[in-house]
Design a protein around this motif. Structure first.
Motif, mmCIF file in Angstrom:
data_model
loop_
_atom_site.group_PDB
_atom_site.id
_atom_site.type_symbol
_atom_site.label_atom_id
_atom_site.label_comp_id
_atom_site.label_asym_id
_atom_site.label_seq_id
_atom_site.Cartn_x
_atom_site.Cartn_y
_atom_site.Cartn_z
ATOM 1 N N UNK A 181 -63.331 77.765 40.426
ATOM 2 C CA UNK A 181 -63.393 78.183 41.836
ATOM 3 C C UNK A 181 -62.740 79.557 41.903
ATOM 4 N N UNK A 182 -63.364 80.486 42.636
ATOM 5 C CA UNK A 182 -62.935 81.884 42.627
ATOM 6 C C UNK A 182 -62.666 82.385 44.047
ATOM 7 N N UNK A 183 -61.650 83.226 44.180
ATOM 8 C CA UNK A 183 -61.366 83.905 45.439
ATOM 9 C C UNK A 183 -62.315 85.104 45.560
ATOM 10 N N UNK A 184 -63.235 85.052 46.505
ATOM 11 C CA UNK A 184 -64.261 86.098 46.615
ATOM 12 C C UNK A 184 -63.652 87.465 46.924
ATOM 13 N N UNK A 185 -62.471 87.492 47.502
ATOM 14 C CA UNK A 185 -61.837 88.767 47.832
ATOM 15 C C UNK A 185 -61.375 89.531 46.587
ATOM 16 N N UNK A 186 -61.366 88.853 45.437
ATOM 17 C CA UNK A 186 -60.938 89.508 44.194
ATOM 18 C C UNK A 186 -62.099 89.776 43.245
ATOM 19 N N UNK A 187 -63.337 89.528 43.681
ATOM 20 C CA UNK A 187 -64.495 89.793 42.826
ATOM 21 C C UNK A 187 -64.834 91.281 42.868
ATOM 22 N N UNK A 188 -64.892 91.899 41.697
ATOM 23 C CA UNK A 188 -65.234 93.313 41.608
ATOM 24 C C UNK A 188 -66.722 93.544 41.385
ATOM 25 N N UNK A 189 -67.368 92.666 40.613
ATOM 26 C CA UNK A 189 -68.793 92.831 40.353
ATOM 27 C C UNK A 189 -69.399 91.502 39.902
ATOM 28 N N UNK A 190 -70.728 91.419 40.010
ATOM 29 C CA UNK A 190 -71.453 90.218 39.591
ATOM 30 C C UNK A 190 -72.544 90.628 38.614
ATOM 31 N N UNK A 191 -72.530 89.987 37.425
ATOM 32 C CA UNK A 191 -73.538 90.276 36.412
ATOM 33 C C UNK A 191 -74.569 89.163 36.329
ATOM 34 N N UNK A 226 -74.770 86.509 34.163
ATOM 35 C CA UNK A 226 -74.209 85.165 34.034
ATOM 36 C C UNK A 226 -72.685 85.142 34.123
ATOM 37 N N UNK A 227 -72.144 86.198 34.713
ATOM 38 C CA UNK A 227 -70.701 86.241 34.912
ATOM 39 C C UNK A 227 -70.368 87.159 36.083
ATOM 40 N N UNK A 228 -69.162 86.951 36.609
ATOM 41 C CA UNK A 228 -68.645 87.883 37.606
ATOM 42 C C UNK A 228 -67.314 88.402 37.083
ATOM 43 N N UNK A 229 -66.898 89.539 37.581
ATOM 44 C CA UNK A 229 -65.684 90.175 37.070
ATOM 45 C C UNK A 229 -64.630 90.223 38.157
ATOM 46 N N UNK A 230 -63.452 89.696 37.808
ATOM 47 C CA UNK A 230 -62.290 89.820 38.677
ATOM 48 C C UNK A 230 -61.436 90.958 38.153
ATOM 49 N N UNK A 231 -60.285 91.124 38.746
ATOM 50 C CA UNK A 231 -59.407 92.214 38.325
ATOM 51 C C UNK A 231 -58.810 91.956 36.947
ATOM 52 N N UNK A 232 -58.938 90.731 36.466
ATOM 53 C CA UNK A 232 -58.302 90.409 35.193
ATOM 54 C C UNK A 232 -59.280 90.114 34.074
ATOM 55 N N UNK A 233 -60.377 89.405 34.359
ATOM 56 C CA UNK A 233 -61.266 88.982 33.286
ATOM 57 C C UNK A 233 -62.595 88.493 33.844
ATOM 58 N N UNK A 234 -63.625 88.399 32.976
ATOM 59 C CA UNK A 234 -64.910 87.856 33.420
ATOM 60 C C UNK A 234 -64.828 86.349 33.632
ATOM 61 N N UNK A 235 -65.555 85.866 34.631
ATOM 62 C CA UNK A 235 -65.604 84.444 34.955
ATOM 63 C C UNK A 235 -67.065 84.010 34.894
ATOM 64 N N UNK A 236 -67.371 82.889 34.222
ATOM 65 C CA UNK A 236 -68.776 82.453 34.154
ATOM 66 C C UNK A 236 -69.309 82.061 35.522
ATOM 67 N N UNK A 237 -70.590 82.334 35.710
ATOM 68 C CA UNK A 237 -71.255 81.939 36.953
ATOM 69 C C UNK A 237 -72.568 81.235 36.581
ATOM 70 N N UNK A 238 -72.745 80.037 37.073
ATOM 71 C CA UNK A 238 -73.937 79.264 36.739
ATOM 72 C C UNK A 238 -75.118 79.736 37.580
#
Length: 229
Positions: free
Chosen positions: A191-201, A203-215
């Protein structure tokens, strides 16, 4: 809505019985009671009530103020049950942080209204916070500071920019505590805080710290959520 679970610390059995009868009629749940501070602390750790009612004047070497100071350290909510107290006790009470005071003798209506008002104010103040138990300590975390949550078997990691907390609850349980205006499920384990999402690829999205998988099944929901914030 879950019934509020209340623990009573009072050394007069008649008053305990009066409180229990009145609150049970109003739909509250009484999870236990104690006459002294030591028993109360032991019970509260085990039973984890939502709210504690504390008589200031208790028998024994420790009184309700001593218990309140311990509850303040653990950031647990409580109300004082009080009658006339001496100036020294009043001075000590000022060092604590109760939700309020129920003055003895009290009526059933007064007891109920004091609890309802105090709990409403408490929830209002803490609606954007999570209480996390991690490594034997209770932490009060502002949800805005949370980057994401990650499942770990029957546990869950909660990540902020500066620290991670391993909590003894499932991701599903923790997700139920989140402000759904700001958080969204991106994957069965995240579960991700949308206010911290920098970009969406792809199969992943990027936060300020690391990529997170997105199904694939969640991607359109995440993009829609981002557009609406």
């Amino acid at each position: 809505m879950k019934a509020l679970q209340i623990y009573i610390v009072e050394d007069e059995p008649l008053i305990v019985s009066t409180i229990e009868t009145a609150l049970l009629k109003q739909g509250y749940k009484i999870v236990g009671d104690a006459e002294d501070v030591i028993s109360a602390i032991k019970d509260i750790k085990t039973l984890q009530p939502d709210l504690i009612l504390i008589d200031i004047q208790l028998e024994g070497s420790q009184d309700g103020v001593d218990l309140a100071l311990e509850l303040d350290k653990a950031q647990l909510p409580y109300l004082f049950l009080t009658s006339q107290t001496d100036p020294e006790t009043v001075a000590r009470v000022k060092q604590t942080n109760p939700l309020g005071y129920i003055v003895k003798p009290f009526t059933e209506a007064g007891l109920r209204s004091n609890i309802e008002l105090a709990w409403h104010n408490y929830e209002s103040r803490n609606s954007d916070f999570l209480m996390l138990k991690s490594e034997g300590r209770l932490h009060k975390i502002n949800q805005d500071s949370i980057l994401y949550l990650k499942a770990f078997d029957n546990y869950c990691y909660v990540y902020t920019a500066s620290k991670s907390y391993l909590v003894p609850h499932t991701l599903k349980y923790m997700a139920e505590q989140l402000n759904k205006d700001n958080f969204i499920k991106t994957h069965r384990s995240y579960w991700v805080n949308v206010n911290h999402i920098d970009s969406v690829g792809i199969n992943e999205l990027v936060l300020k710290t690391e990529p997170i998988p997105i199904s694939a099944s969640q991607k359109s929901l995440v993009l829609s959520k981002l557009k609406s914030t």
